[in-house]
Design a protein around this motif. Structure first.
Motif, PDB file in Angstrom:
ATOM      1  N   PRO A  21     -16.836 -27.716  35.391  1.00 33.37           N
ATOM      2  CA  PRO A  21     -17.943 -28.323  35.195  1.00 33.37           C
ATOM      3  C   PRO A  21     -18.552 -28.201  33.921  1.00 33.37           C
ATOM      4  CG  PRO A  21     -17.715 -27.338  37.378  1.00 33.37           C
ATOM      5  CD  PRO A  21     -16.785 -26.849  36.554  1.00 33.37           C
ATOM      6  N   ALA A  22     -19.452 -29.086  33.376  1.00 36.73           N
ATOM      7  CA  ALA A  22     -20.242 -28.894  32.146  1.00 36.73           C
ATOM      8  C   ALA A  22     -21.154 -27.945  32.244  1.00 36.73           C
ATOM      9  CB  ALA A  22     -20.656 -30.027  31.505  1.00 36.73           C
ATOM     10  N   VAL A  23     -21.804 -27.962  33.563  1.00 40.18           N
ATOM     11  CA  VAL A  23     -22.977 -26.797  33.697  1.00 40.18           C
ATOM     12  C   VAL A  23     -22.639 -26.188  34.943  1.00 40.18           C
ATOM     13  CG1 VAL A  23     -25.529 -26.773  34.317  1.00 40.18           C
ATOM     14  CG2 VAL A  23     -24.755 -28.579  32.600  1.00 40.18           C
ATOM     15  N   VAL A  24     -22.723 -24.988  34.983  1.00 38.81           N
ATOM     16  CA  VAL A  24     -22.539 -23.893  36.014  1.00 38.81           C
ATOM     17  C   VAL A  24     -23.517 -22.785  36.413  1.00 38.81           C
ATOM     18  CG1 VAL A  24     -21.030 -22.217  36.951  1.00 38.81           C
ATOM     19  CG2 VAL A  24     -19.667 -24.162  35.724  1.00 38.81           C
ATOM     20  N   ALA A  25     -24.090 -22.619  37.266  1.00 37.15           N
ATOM     21  CA  ALA A  25     -24.700 -21.603  37.494  1.00 37.15           C
ATOM     22  C   ALA A  25     -24.372 -20.246  38.459  1.00 37.15           C
ATOM     23  CB  ALA A  25     -26.205 -22.235  38.256  1.00 37.15           C
ATOM     24  N   VAL A  26     -24.411 -19.213  37.894  1.00 38.15           N
ATOM     25  CA  VAL A  26     -23.899 -18.050  38.425  1.00 38.15           C
ATOM     26  C   VAL A  26     -25.159 -17.159  38.891  1.00 38.15           C
ATOM     27  CG1 VAL A  26     -22.549 -15.890  38.337  1.00 38.15           C
ATOM     28  CG2 VAL A  26     -21.711 -18.022  37.233  1.00 38.15           C
ATOM     29  N   ILE A  27     -25.209 -16.912  40.186  1.00 35.60           N
ATOM     30  CA  ILE A  27     -26.366 -15.939  40.457  1.00 35.60           C
ATOM     31  C   ILE A  27     -25.899 -14.635  40.833  1.00 35.60           C
ATOM     32  CG2 ILE A  27     -28.126 -15.762  42.540  1.00 35.60           C
ATOM     33  CD1 ILE A  27     -27.582 -18.903  43.144  1.00 35.60           C
ATOM     34  N   GLY A  28     -26.511 -13.874  39.993  1.00 38.38           N
ATOM     35  CA  GLY A  28     -25.937 -12.420  39.993  1.00 38.38           C
ATOM     36  C   GLY A  28     -25.200 -11.842  38.652  1.00 38.38           C
ATOM     37  N   GLY A  29     -25.789 -10.994  38.033  1.00 37.92           N
ATOM     38  CA  GLY A  29     -25.185 -10.605  36.668  1.00 37.92           C
ATOM     39  C   GLY A  29     -24.487  -9.465  36.707  1.00 37.92           C
ATOM     40  N   GLY A  30     -24.119  -8.684  37.911  1.00 33.73           N
ATOM     41  CA  GLY A  30     -23.607  -7.609  37.891  1.00 33.73           C
ATOM     42  C   GLY A  30     -22.089  -7.844  37.240  1.00 33.73           C
ATOM     43  N   GLU A  55     -35.304  -8.173  32.952  1.00 39.69           N
ATOM     44  CA  GLU A  55     -34.489  -6.904  32.646  1.00 39.69           C
ATOM     45  C   GLU A  55     -33.267  -7.314  32.976  1.00 39.69           C
ATOM     46  OE1 GLU A  55     -38.788  -6.392  32.117  1.00 39.69           O
ATOM     47  OE2 GLU A  55     -37.347  -6.853  34.075  1.00 39.69           O
ATOM     48  N   ALA A  56     -32.946  -7.391  34.163  1.00 39.93           N
ATOM     49  CA  ALA A  56     -31.651  -7.789  34.903  1.00 39.93           C
ATOM     50  C   ALA A  56     -30.924  -8.893  34.221  1.00 39.93           C
ATOM     51  CB  ALA A  56     -31.865  -7.846  36.295  1.00 39.93           C
ATOM     52  N   ALA A  57     -31.449  -9.931  33.891  1.00 41.93           N
ATOM     53  CA  ALA A  57     -30.935 -11.005  33.239  1.00 41.93           C
ATOM     54  C   ALA A  57     -30.336 -10.304  31.900  1.00 41.93           C
ATOM     55  CB  ALA A  57     -31.737 -11.983  33.180  1.00 41.93           C
ATOM     56  N   ASP A  58     -31.314  -9.694  31.106  1.00 41.57           N
ATOM     57  CA  ASP A  58     -30.773  -9.188  29.692  1.00 41.57           C
ATOM     58  C   ASP A  58     -29.543  -8.300  29.978  1.00 41.57           C
ATOM     59  OD1 ASP A  58     -32.692 -10.432  28.505  1.00 41.57           O
ATOM     60  OD2 ASP A  58     -34.095  -8.899  28.341  1.00 41.57           O
ATOM     61  N   ALA A  59     -29.627  -7.572  31.126  1.00 42.52           N
ATOM     62  CA  ALA A  59     -28.474  -6.417  31.211  1.00 42.52           C
ATOM     63  C   ALA A  59     -27.256  -7.453  31.474  1.00 42.52           C
ATOM     64  CB  ALA A  59     -28.848  -5.454  32.530  1.00 42.52           C
ATOM     65  N   GLY A  60     -27.278  -8.396  32.384  1.00 44.45           N
ATOM     66  CA  GLY A  60     -26.076  -9.240  32.839  1.00 44.45           C
ATOM     67  C   GLY A  60     -25.658 -10.058  31.672  1.00 44.45           C
TER      68      GLY A  60
END
Length: 302
Positions: A21-30, A55-60
């Motif tokens: 898929p051209a656009v994919v979303a992933v929930i959770g950046g661990g 902050e969590a998004a930046d870490a991911g």
């Protein structure tokens, strides 16, 4: 979402030239989520990473960048990591997932209430044709599907750690999963350069059920003084050609994660999955494996 047309594999169509898929979303950046993000970026998708806080998004994003750096060092990608990261955006609310996302992969911790919350929020944000998937390694896909308005477009996509290096994806179908959705997802897995197996929803699926059983027995052997963790791992690596021994793998997965899965499987399948006391004690002591620096082995946290 970046629209940088110079980024590798960038396309405005619904499917990239690689077939994902051209656009994919992933929930959770661990660890798992970041690996899934990296895999789709390398396949040419634009990816939206959903995290609870900035902050969590930046870490991911940092984890994804580090993974891409390693891929570049190993010759797995031709362009600079920054070119791939140009197609990665982050949001802190599932409501901000693009409606035209072809796939949403949930990769949050193995807590049913948390998974249900993020999956229902994602379903409300996307279009009717979007495929929803859970990266669960043990929870019932059927029970998760029951909370959704479009359960036919939902299934499990169990990736393995580390995602970029692993060749396997376990696809788990619920009774209401549309066969056409299954075939579509099988195609996407192949486009990622991985091999899929398809299993029906059952406690532990195929991989966790077998892998956890082996890991728990290895822990019991340490508990009983049969052999050291290093020797048990060497036995399986050299004697049975496992790429990694069961205790190293437990450290890599996380002792807390393995404990949670074992407890769930024990409630579903009986006492043979009851966690050893040694596993419970190590988790209580914060010895969670590689992420804490110590589990059954000592790890370099740097």
């Amino acid at each position: 979402m970046s629209s940088d047309s110079s980024a590798p594999g960038n396309t405005a169509s619904g499917i990239t030239p690689r077939g994902v898929p051209a656009v994919v979303a992933v929930i959770g950046g661990g660890t798992m989520g970041a690996g899934i993000v990296q895999q789709f970026l390398m396949a040419g998708a634009g990816v939206v990473l959903v995290e609870a806080t900035a902050e969590a998004a930046d870490a991911g994003r940092g984890r994804v960048g580090a993974g891409l750096d390693k891929a570049r060092e190993r010759g797995k990608i031709d362009a600079e990591p920054a070119a791939y990261l140009a197609r990665l955006s982050t949001v802190t609310d599932a409501a901000d997932i693009p409606a035209d996302a072809g796939l949403v992969v949930e990769a949050v911790p193995e807590k049913p209430e948390l998974k249900l919350a993020v999956l229902t929020a994602a379903e409300a944000a996307v279009g009717e044709d979007t495929v929803l998937a859970s990266n669960t390694s043990s929870l019932s896909v059927t029970e998760l599907a029951a909370a959704l308005k479009r359960p036919a477009r939902f299934l499990g996509t169990h990736f393995f750690n580390p995602v970029p290096a692993s060749k396997l994806v376990e696809i788990v179908t619920a009774p209401e999963t549309d066969p056409a959705v299954l075939e579509t997802v099988r195609g996407w897995v192949g486009a990622l350069g991985k091999t899929e197996i398809v299993v029906r929803d059952a406690p532990g699926f195929a991989t966790s059920r077998l892998g956890v059983m082996l890991g728990l027995e290895a822990i019991r052997m340490v508990e009983e003084g049969v052999a050291s963790p290093a020797d048990i791992d060497t036995a399986m690596e050299l004697g049975y050609r496992h790429p990694m021994g069961p205790l190293k793998l437990t450290d890599l997965v996380g002792l807390d994660v393995r404990l949670a899965i074992a407890e769930y499987l024990a409630t579903e399948l009986g006492d043979r999955f009851s966690p050893p006391e040694l596993l419970r004690r190590k988790v209580a002591e914060g010895k969670l494996g590689r992420k804490s620096g110590e589990g059954f082995h000592i790890w370099d946290k740097g």
